[in-house]
Design a protein around this motif. Structure first.
Motif, PDB file in Angstrom:
ATOM      1  N   ASP A  20       7.446  -0.052  -8.964  1.00 14.40           N
ATOM      2  CA  ASP A  20       6.076  -0.566  -8.905  1.00 14.40           C
ATOM      3  C   ASP A  20       6.045  -1.854  -8.078  1.00 14.40           C
ATOM      4  O   ASP A  20       6.890  -2.061  -7.191  1.00 14.40           O
ATOM      5  N   ASP A  21       5.081  -2.696  -8.374  1.00  9.42           N
ATOM      6  CA  ASP A  21       4.868  -3.921  -7.602  1.00  9.42           C
ATOM      7  C   ASP A  21       6.141  -4.795  -7.609  1.00  9.42           C
ATOM      8  O   ASP A  21       6.977  -4.682  -8.498  1.00  9.42           O
ATOM      9  N   TYR A  62       5.260   1.700  -4.672  1.00  8.23           N
ATOM     10  CA  TYR A  62       3.950   1.098  -4.940  1.00  8.23           C
ATOM     11  C   TYR A  62       3.477   0.337  -3.716  1.00  8.23           C
ATOM     12  O   TYR A  62       4.263  -0.365  -3.065  1.00  8.23           O
ATOM     13  N   GLN A  77       0.356  -8.635  -7.389  1.00  4.58           N
ATOM     14  CA  GLN A  77       1.274  -9.767  -7.598  1.00  4.58           C
ATOM     15  C   GLN A  77       1.479 -10.586  -6.329  1.00  4.58           C
ATOM     16  O   GLN A  77       2.415 -11.386  -6.241  1.00  4.58           O
ATOM     17  N   LYS A  80       2.070   5.142  -5.301  1.00  8.30           N
ATOM     18  CA  LYS A  80       1.000   4.614  -6.163  1.00  8.30           C
ATOM     19  C   LYS A  80       0.275   3.561  -5.344  1.00  8.30           C
ATOM     20  O   LYS A  80       0.880   2.549  -4.966  1.00  8.30           O
ATOM     21  N   ASP A  89      -2.482   0.851  -5.274  1.00  8.31           N
ATOM     22  CA  ASP A  89      -3.311   0.027  -6.157  1.00  8.31           C
ATOM     23  C   ASP A  89      -4.523  -0.512  -5.384  1.00  8.31           C
ATOM     24  O   ASP A  89      -4.636  -0.301  -4.165  1.00  8.31           O
ATOM     25  N   ARG A 146      -5.700   6.549 -11.963  1.00  3.87           N
ATOM     26  CA  ARG A 146      -5.967   5.634 -13.068  1.00  3.87           C
ATOM     27  C   ARG A 146      -7.466   5.397 -13.143  1.00  3.87           C
ATOM     28  O   ARG A 146      -8.116   5.246 -12.121  1.00  3.87           O
ATOM     29  N   ASP A 161      -4.968  -1.346 -17.709  1.00  3.46           N
ATOM     30  CA  ASP A 161      -3.509  -1.206 -17.828  1.00  3.46           C
ATOM     31  C   ASP A 161      -3.112  -1.102 -19.297  1.00  3.46           C
ATOM     32  O   ASP A 161      -3.638  -1.831 -20.142  1.00  3.46           O
TER      33      ASP A 161
HETATM   34  C1  GLA Z   1      -2.093  -3.271 -11.589  1.00  2.00           C
HETATM   35  C2  GLA Z   1      -1.798  -1.834 -11.990  1.00  2.00           C
HETATM   36  C3  GLA Z   1      -0.537  -1.776 -12.832  1.00  2.00           C
HETATM   37  C4  GLA Z   1       0.617  -2.357 -12.051  1.00  2.00           C
HETATM   38  C5  GLA Z   1       0.289  -3.769 -11.609  1.00  2.00           C
HETATM   39  C6  GLA Z   1       1.316  -4.333 -10.669  1.00  2.00           C
HETATM   40  O1  GLA Z   1      -2.421  -4.083 -12.678  1.00  2.00           O
HETATM   41  O2  GLA Z   1      -2.889  -1.282 -12.682  1.00  2.00           O
HETATM   42  O3  GLA Z   1      -0.266  -0.431 -13.205  1.00  2.00           O
HETATM   43  O4  GLA Z   1       0.889  -1.533 -10.952  1.00  2.00           O
HETATM   44  O5  GLA Z   1      -0.970  -3.812 -10.928  1.00  2.00           O
HETATM   45  O6  GLA Z   1       0.990  -5.588 -10.196  1.00  2.00           O
END
Ligand code: GLA
Length: 412
Positions: A86-87, A128, A137, A162, A164, A221, A225
């Motif tokens: 992810d991030d 991501y 972030q 993914k 965002d 999504r 979260d």
């Molecule tokens: C958002 C997404 C999370 C995650 C964070 C990462 O909040 O909804 O699932 O990927 O960013 O910074």
């Protein structure tokens, strides 16, 4: 500004790569059943100070260690094949050609080498990015770089993106997410496409276009979260129950609503609450992305994640998202049709958190069962078979606080 840039990149792609008569839609043939894997975010977050937290720091070694466990502990063979970073994986700047680069300290071998390792284990690599200027972030976003980034991911051997939606204008999202879908298609590499766009526009009715989400994304999504708590978990279940007709109509082979990661094996849920999450993610035909440290899993959590009945309900080829039939006095019943004729998964949740187990006497009609003379039931957690029960008969269930009883019901 970004909108016109997305259009420009899209038209360039169409002009130079595919000609003029392409239909804009997702055509990657993926996700015929809800995707399954592991995602780093909920458990490992943006932990980048490896001196302070060496065990939890987001590094290529952490990702490899999870990959090794996915294989050795049987998760891969149960169907969990995507391993998604992810991030916070990136360096803070692109290189001098505008390409994304992985953080050189934490991912010294680079993402291509990591993808090779993941593939050598029979797994698939997810990554991501963010549609906007920066990720949530603060790492470089794909704004102005959608096409280049799609190609970079394909060149690296990435299997899932993914995307965002932090730091972006919600009015640009439809065009931009569709453009990224096209860029992914045009790389020629099948890349599972996870969109966060619906979560960012869901409160604006005019922008909440589920037909477009379904056409563009493999999974999306649409809510907050998940955090490591019962309150967070139940708020998601209740959102799905309260909006079910708007959501379930768009779920099915190729495209799925995504209520976020599994927090089973984390710090916040009791064993009973973990059963609720696994049960309900199966009932809702939700993508199953575990977010836990696979090096350290309690046997009960592992058994739940690998429970064959639950995985079969989740992966049932009919691909129906289960519906909430009723919610009264801190109890609710959900039902999910399965592909075997007449067969249903039924879940009863006791959402009351007061100390003692509760007794429920429920008729087959209250459980949403079809009117057949007799039926059998399999408790999905214990695999115990019961019955036959008469249709005229009420059944007694005793359910712990914040827990679930779940069966597969079949005509006898
Ligand atoms: C958002 C997404 C999370 C995650 C964070 C990462 O909040 O909804 O699932 O990927 O960013 O910074």
């Amino acid at each position: 500004m970004k909108l016109s840039c997305a259009f420009l990149q899209l038209s360039l792609a169409i002009l130079y790569q595919v000609g003029h008569n392409q239909v804009l839609s997702l055509d990657n043939g993926l996700a015929l059943t809800p995707p399954m894997g592991w995602m780093h975010w909920e458990r490992f977050r943006c932990i980048t100070n490896c001196t302070e937290q060496p065990n939890d720091c987001l590094t290529e070694d952490l990702i490899k260690s999870q990959a090794d466990k996915m294989v050795s502990e049987g998760y891969r063979d149960a169907g969990y094949v995507y391993l998604s970073i992810d991030d916070c994986w990136m360096a803070k700047e692109r290189d001098n050609k505008g390409a994304l680069v992985a953080d050189p300290i934490r991912f010294p071998s680079g993402i291509k080498a990591l993808a090779d390792y993941i593939h050598s284990k029979g797994l698939k690599l997810g990554i991501y990015e963010d549609f906007g200027k920066e990720t949530c972030q603060g790492y470089p976003g794909s704004e102005f770089y959608l096409g280049q980034d799609a190609q970079t991911f394909a060149d690296w051997g990435v299997d899932l993106l993914k995307l965002d939606g932090c730091n972006a204008d919600v009015n640009d999202m439809k065009t931009g997410y569709e453009a990224m879908g096209e860029f992914l298609n045009h790389t020629g590499r099948p890349i599972l496409y996870l969109c966060s766009w619906p979560a960012y526009v869901q409160k604006i009715a005019a922008l909440s276009d589920y037909t477009a989400f379904k056409k563009t994304c493999n999974q999306w999504r649409n809510f907050d979260d998940i955090e490591d708590s019962w309150d967070s978990l139940y708020s998601i279940i209740d959102y799905y129950g309260s909006n079910q007709y708007n959501l379930s109509a768009f779920a099915g082979p190729g495209s799925w609503n995504d209520p976020d990661e599994l927090i089973i094996g984390g710090f916040g849920l009791s064993p009973n609450q973990e059963m609720v999450q696994m049960g309900m993610w199966a009932m809702m035909a939700s993508p199953l992305f575990m977010s836990l440290d696979l090096r350290d899993v309690q046997p009960e959590s592992k058994a739940l994640l690998l429970n064959k009945n639950l995985l079969a309900i989740n992966q049932d080829p009919l691909g129906k998202q289960g519906l909430r039939l009723w919610k009264i006095n801190k109890a609710e019943v959900w039902s999910k049709p399965l592909s075997k004729p007449g067969s249903l998964a039924v879940a009863i949740i006791n959402t009351d958190n007061q100390g003692a187990p509760r007794v429920f006497h429920l008729s087959p009609a209250e459980l949403g069962l079809p009117q057949v003379p007799k039926y059998n039931m399999t408790n999905v957690f214990t695999n115990k078979h019961d019955g036959p029960y008469m249709f005229s008969q009420s059944i007694k269930f005793i359910i712990n606080p914040t827990s679930i009883y779940m069966v597969i019901a079949e005509p006898s």
